[in-house]
Design a protein around this motif. Structure first.
Motif, PDB file in Angstrom:
ATOM      1  N   ARG A  31       0.853  -1.189   0.000  1.00 40.84           N
ATOM      2  CA  ARG A  31       0.000   0.000   0.000  1.00 40.84           C
ATOM      3  C   ARG A  31       0.891   1.242   0.000  1.00 40.84           C
ATOM      4  NH1 ARG A  31      -5.326  -1.143   1.873  1.00 40.84           N
ATOM      5  NH2 ARG A  31      -5.710  -3.330   1.393  1.00 40.84           N
ATOM      6  N   TRP A  32       0.410   2.312  -0.679  1.00 36.14           N
ATOM      7  CA  TRP A  32       1.138   3.570  -0.644  1.00 36.14           C
ATOM      8  C   TRP A  32       1.150   4.102   0.791  1.00 36.14           C
ATOM      9  CZ3 TRP A  32       3.885   4.663  -4.739  1.00 36.14           C
ATOM     10  CH2 TRP A  32       3.436   4.295  -6.011  1.00 36.14           C
ATOM     11  N   PRO A  33       2.259   4.675   1.196  1.00 39.08           N
ATOM     12  CA  PRO A  33       2.262   5.317   2.526  1.00 39.08           C
ATOM     13  C   PRO A  33       1.550   6.673   2.470  1.00 39.08           C
ATOM     14  CG  PRO A  33       4.401   5.582   1.474  1.00 39.08           C
ATOM     15  CD  PRO A  33       3.586   4.712   0.553  1.00 39.08           C
ATOM     16  N   LEU A  86      -4.537   9.203   1.683  1.00 41.57           N
ATOM     17  CA  LEU A  86      -5.280   9.212   0.423  1.00 41.57           C
ATOM     18  C   LEU A  86      -6.088  10.501   0.323  1.00 41.57           C
ATOM     19  CD1 LEU A  86      -6.525   7.893  -2.131  1.00 41.57           C
ATOM     20  CD2 LEU A  86      -8.188   6.789  -0.625  1.00 41.57           C
ATOM     21  N   SER A  87      -6.644  10.945   1.434  1.00 39.06           N
ATOM     22  CA  SER A  87      -7.411  12.197   1.479  1.00 39.06           C
ATOM     23  C   SER A  87      -7.068  12.903   2.787  1.00 39.06           C
ATOM     24  CB  SER A  87      -8.916  11.911   1.407  1.00 39.06           C
ATOM     25  OG  SER A  87      -9.653  13.102   1.544  1.00 39.06           O
ATOM     26  N   PRO A  88      -6.102  13.853   2.749  1.00 34.80           N
ATOM     27  CA  PRO A  88      -5.708  14.550   3.996  1.00 34.80           C
ATOM     28  C   PRO A  88      -6.866  15.281   4.654  1.00 34.80           C
ATOM     29  CG  PRO A  88      -4.080  14.904   2.266  1.00 34.80           C
ATOM     30  CD  PRO A  88      -5.262  14.256   1.611  1.00 34.80           C
ATOM     31  N   LYS A 142      -6.179   7.360   5.055  1.00 31.46           N
ATOM     32  CA  LYS A 142      -4.909   6.847   4.565  1.00 31.46           C
ATOM     33  C   LYS A 142      -5.141   5.751   3.516  1.00 31.46           C
ATOM     34  CE  LYS A 142      -2.461   7.745   8.897  1.00 31.46           C
ATOM     35  NZ  LYS A 142      -1.616   7.170   9.985  1.00 31.46           N
ATOM     36  N   PHE A 143      -4.085   5.511   2.744  1.00 30.85           N
ATOM     37  CA  PHE A 143      -4.178   4.421   1.761  1.00 30.85           C
ATOM     38  C   PHE A 143      -4.392   3.071   2.452  1.00 30.85           C
ATOM     39  CE2 PHE A 143      -1.965   7.603  -0.822  1.00 30.85           C
ATOM     40  CZ  PHE A 143      -2.661   7.514  -2.021  1.00 30.85           C
ATOM     41  N   SER A 144      -3.788   2.890   3.591  1.00 30.55           N
ATOM     42  CA  SER A 144      -3.907   1.616   4.299  1.00 30.55           C
ATOM     43  C   SER A 144      -5.304   1.396   4.876  1.00 30.55           C
ATOM     44  CB  SER A 144      -2.876   1.552   5.433  1.00 30.55           C
ATOM     45  OG  SER A 144      -3.045   2.648   6.322  1.00 30.55           O
ATOM     46  N   ASP A 145      -6.126   2.460   4.898  1.00 34.95           N
ATOM     47  CA  ASP A 145      -7.483   2.322   5.423  1.00 34.95           C
ATOM     48  C   ASP A 145      -8.464   1.789   4.382  1.00 34.95           C
ATOM     49  OD1 ASP A 145      -6.609   3.357   7.813  1.00 34.95           O
ATOM     50  OD2 ASP A 145      -7.137   5.433   7.294  1.00 34.95           O
ATOM     51  N   SER A 192     -17.009   1.900  -0.683  1.00 35.92           N
ATOM     52  CA  SER A 192     -17.589   2.677   0.417  1.00 35.92           C
ATOM     53  C   SER A 192     -16.566   3.542   1.141  1.00 35.92           C
ATOM     54  CB  SER A 192     -18.252   1.736   1.429  1.00 35.92           C
ATOM     55  OG  SER A 192     -17.284   0.855   1.985  1.00 35.92           O
ATOM     56  N   LYS A 193     -15.273   3.368   0.843  1.00 35.27           N
ATOM     57  CA  LYS A 193     -14.225   4.128   1.535  1.00 35.27           C
ATOM     58  C   LYS A 193     -13.697   5.294   0.712  1.00 35.27           C
ATOM     59  CE  LYS A 193     -13.959   1.570   5.272  1.00 35.27           C
ATOM     60  NZ  LYS A 193     -14.223   2.115   6.630  1.00 35.27           N
ATOM     61  N   VAL A 194     -13.652   5.147  -0.610  1.00 31.10           N
ATOM     62  CA  VAL A 194     -13.109   6.210  -1.457  1.00 31.10           C
ATOM     63  C   VAL A 194     -14.089   7.381  -1.458  1.00 31.10           C
ATOM     64  CG1 VAL A 194     -12.382   6.837  -3.793  1.00 31.10           C
ATOM     65  CG2 VAL A 194     -11.875   4.564  -2.873  1.00 31.10           C
TER      66      VAL A 194
END
Length: 675
Positions: free
Chosen positions: A344-346, A349-351, A356-359, A368-370
């Motif tokens: 996964r990217w560190p 994903l959306s500050p 986070k990407f790991s979420d 449902s997360k994006v």
């Protein structure tokens, strides 16, 4: 041709026997005809058994008429007996031809179109004559196709036209080379053979030919082995077994030749050669695209739905472009499923949302997360690539974009290795096809189990996994293995506990009745029906269905009354426990099912009874159907070694038992009762 025994309708053949009514003959004879290839006719004791059955049926009718109060049951049993007799009559009609030549393994008597179902011996004779003639002509035609590939006569076929034998091509093309006078000679020769030299006399067996010249017996002659004329020493084969084998071989080879010559005609017409060289079939609608990319081993050019039959190059290009695009998207999708499992990217994903990407999970759960802004970015990016970056150019090959290089790198900064372009493009198509199948599989796994890799332990909603509280009532019984719950038809879905228990009770009751019925069936087939014989005053028929029609109505009503009493006792007087409505003997109050003891085999016995009952239900249904359709009631099952010749000399405990008698004797025969 060798002579065949003439067909003379015997007293039992269809021409000398009254036919059954058409309404019943059509229904029964059609079913009997389909199975004649698999039923060995039992010709022994047929006359004696038929006479006994007819007398027994007549007696049953007389007995039934004396019980006016039993009219309904009597009509039912009479109809059953009539169905048996009609089925046997239809079987006999069909078997009028099953001993003829041409009935050979593996199909035996094979008449799927039902041409012989009417039992017309003359019509069968005519068709057999035509079959043999066509077979002989086809064998000569196949020989003509083959021989010319290896040998041609020297010299001229037509000196006046300067046509040599070597100038005439093989196959259908020869029709344009042979002069008209040659075709006229062929026609005259075939006409002379058919009218005078090879005449079929109606009183001779099919295929036994003779001449039809003036002078009768003085100038006419027959043909012997391999068609050798009688005046040249041609004689029929003396050994009847060898003769039958040769005649069967002729019919079989003729049938094969008829199929072969038609195949040669098709190959010749399509490819211009009798041997059907695909390279010569230049007009094939499949050839226009068989050199395209994607035609790869092992299937080669594969178009089972016939999309390319129209020979439309524009449609083919559009489908290839769509295939490539879908394949490329599917390959990216498969990578998108696989890579997040390991990397996964560190970072975020959306500050703004603290995401986070790991979420973000893998697969469908990511929807449902994006956030909505992320979906807008992906749609905008895909639209830009589709509309401006990679645009299809009709002048270029499908999927070949001007500003894309090796592996799709924009603007073509990296080029494909020299000499490997075609191989790489073929690999791309193959990998894209595989990826389209793979991503669909991942979707199904993800939807059912909650993750892309389809862990079965996560598929808690599987109808094969979780049992409802009602289904738990019969868990551990009825499956292929002791701990299985087996309900492939889903009959117990949505049922209450009481309904499921009643279904199991009905299944067990039917199984028990079926097991008793199978035992009774073979008991009667073995000749042991002492009570019925004593009641009627003579030995009844061993066929259980015929035996049933010979029983007096009083005896039948006794059986019905006994069954009704048993039903009443187990329903109202000694009612079984509610948890086990099938336990009519009350074993539940005596045995401890869960006790771990070598003496406690109750659960095992329950499963055995259930499985044996299911088998018996199938068995009794098959026995009744076999008897009604073919007249075979399983008599061989009670013979020594099932009627095998090796056990012909065996003796039963009662007395000698030949293969035509039941293993335990023919049963007791009482003298008629005094009037």
């Amino acid at each position: 041709s060798s002579p065949r025994p003439p067909i003379e309708p015997a007293p039992g053949t269809p021409e000398n026997r009254p036919m059954a009514p058409s309404s019943s003959k059509t229904a029964v004879a059609a079913a009997a005809l389909a199975g004649c290839a698999f039923v060995v006719p039992n010709t022994q004791r047929s006359t004696e058994r038929t006479a006994l059955r007819r007398s027994g049926v007549a007696q049953a009718e007389a007995s039934g008429s004396s019980h006016s109060g039993s009219a309904a049951l009597g009509v039912t049993l009479g109809a059953l007996g009539a169905a048996v007799l009609r089925a046997r009559h239809a079987k006999t009609t069909t078997k009028a031809f099953e001993n003829e030549l041409g009935v050979q393994p593996p199909l035996g008597f094979w008449d799927p179109a039902g041409l012989s179902s009417d039992g017309d011996a003359r019509e069968f004779y005519r068709r057999r004559v035509v079959e043999i003639k066509h077979g002989r002509v086809s064998m000569l035609a196949c020989t003509g196709y083959i021989v010319q590939e290896f040998f041609r006569f020297p010299g001229f076929l037509s000196p006046s036209s300067e046509i040599k034998f070597t100038d005439v091509p093989n196959g259908l093309a020869a029709a344009t080379k042979v002069p008209a006078v040659g075709w006229f000679q062929y026609t005259v020769f075939c006409g002379i053979c058919d009218l005078w030299l090879m005449h079929q006399v109606p009183t001779n067996p099919p295929g036994k030919l003779c001449t039809r010249l003036f002078g009768e017996e003085t100038t006419n002659y027959e043909y012997g082995f391999l068609g050798l004329p009688g005046y040249l020493g041609g004689k029929a084969i003396a050994d009847p077994e060898v003769k039958k084998k040769k005649l069967n071989a002729e019919i079989a080879n003729g049938r094969l030749a008829m199929m072969a010559i038609i195949g040669m005609f098709f190959q010749d017409g399509l490819t211009g050669s009798a041997w059907g060289d695909w390279a010569n079939y230049t007009d094939s609608p499949l050839r226009a695209f068989e050199s395209e990319l994607g035609v790869q081993p092992p299937v080669g050019f594969w178009d089972p739905l016939g999309f390319t039959k129209t020979d439309d190059a524009a449609s083919f290009r559009r489908r290839r472009y769509v295939e490539l695009k879908h394949g490329r998207v599917a390959m990216f999708a498969c990578l998108g499923y696989i890579v997040p499992e390991y990397y996964r990217w560190p970072g975020d994903l959306s500050p703004s949302l603290g995401l986070k990407f790991s979420d973000v999970p893998t697969g469908f759960a990511a929807f449902s997360k994006v956030p909505l802004s992320g979906w807008a970015q992906m749609v905008a990016f895909a639209g830009t690539v589709e509309l401006f970056q990679y645009v299809d150019d009709p002048k270029r090959a499908p999927g070949d974009f001007e500003n894309a290089g090796f592996l799709g790198i924009p603007n073509g900064f990296v080029k494909a290795p020299a000499g490997s372009k075609e191989k790489k493009l073929a690999a791309e198509i193959a990998n894209g096809r595989l990826a389209m199948m793979a991503i669909i599989g991942m979707f199904f796994q993800n939807g059912l189990t909650g993750e892309a890799w389809g862990d079965w332990s996560l598929y808690t909603d599987s109808p094969l996994r979780a049992l409802s509280p009602a289904q738990e009532a019969i868990a551990g019984t009825g499956g292929p293995f002791p701990e299985d719950f087996w309900d492939p038809a889903g009959i117990t879905n949505g049922k209450s506990k009481e309904e499921i228990l009643n279904l199991r009770a009905m299944e067990l009751k039917h199984g028990r009745v079926a097991m008793l019925a199978v035992l009774g069936w073979f008991h009667v087939a073995a000749g042991y029906h002492i009570i019925g014989d004593y009641a009627v005053g003579e030995h009844l028929d061993n066929n259980p269905l015929v035996n049933l029609t010979q029983m007096p109505m009083g005896g039948i009503w006794q059986v019905v009354f006994t069954i009704m009493c048993l039903e009443w006792v187990t329903t109202y007087v000694c009612k079984p426990p509610e948890e086990k409505p099938w336990d009519i003997l009350g074993w539940t109050d005596i045995l401890i099912e869960d006790e771990k003891s070598i003496w406690n085999q109750f659960r095992k016995a329950e499963n055995q009874e259930l499985n044996n009952g299911r088998l018996a239900m199938m068995g009794i249904t098959g026995l009744i159907a076999q008897d009604v359709l073919f007249g075979d009631f399983g008599e061989a099952a009670v013979l020594p070694c099932f009627g095998a010749e090796a056990c012909k000399e065996l003796f039963s405990p009662v007395g000698p038992a030949a293969t035509t008698e039941p293993f335990l004797g023919a049963g007791f025969i009482y003298p008629p009762l005094a009037q």
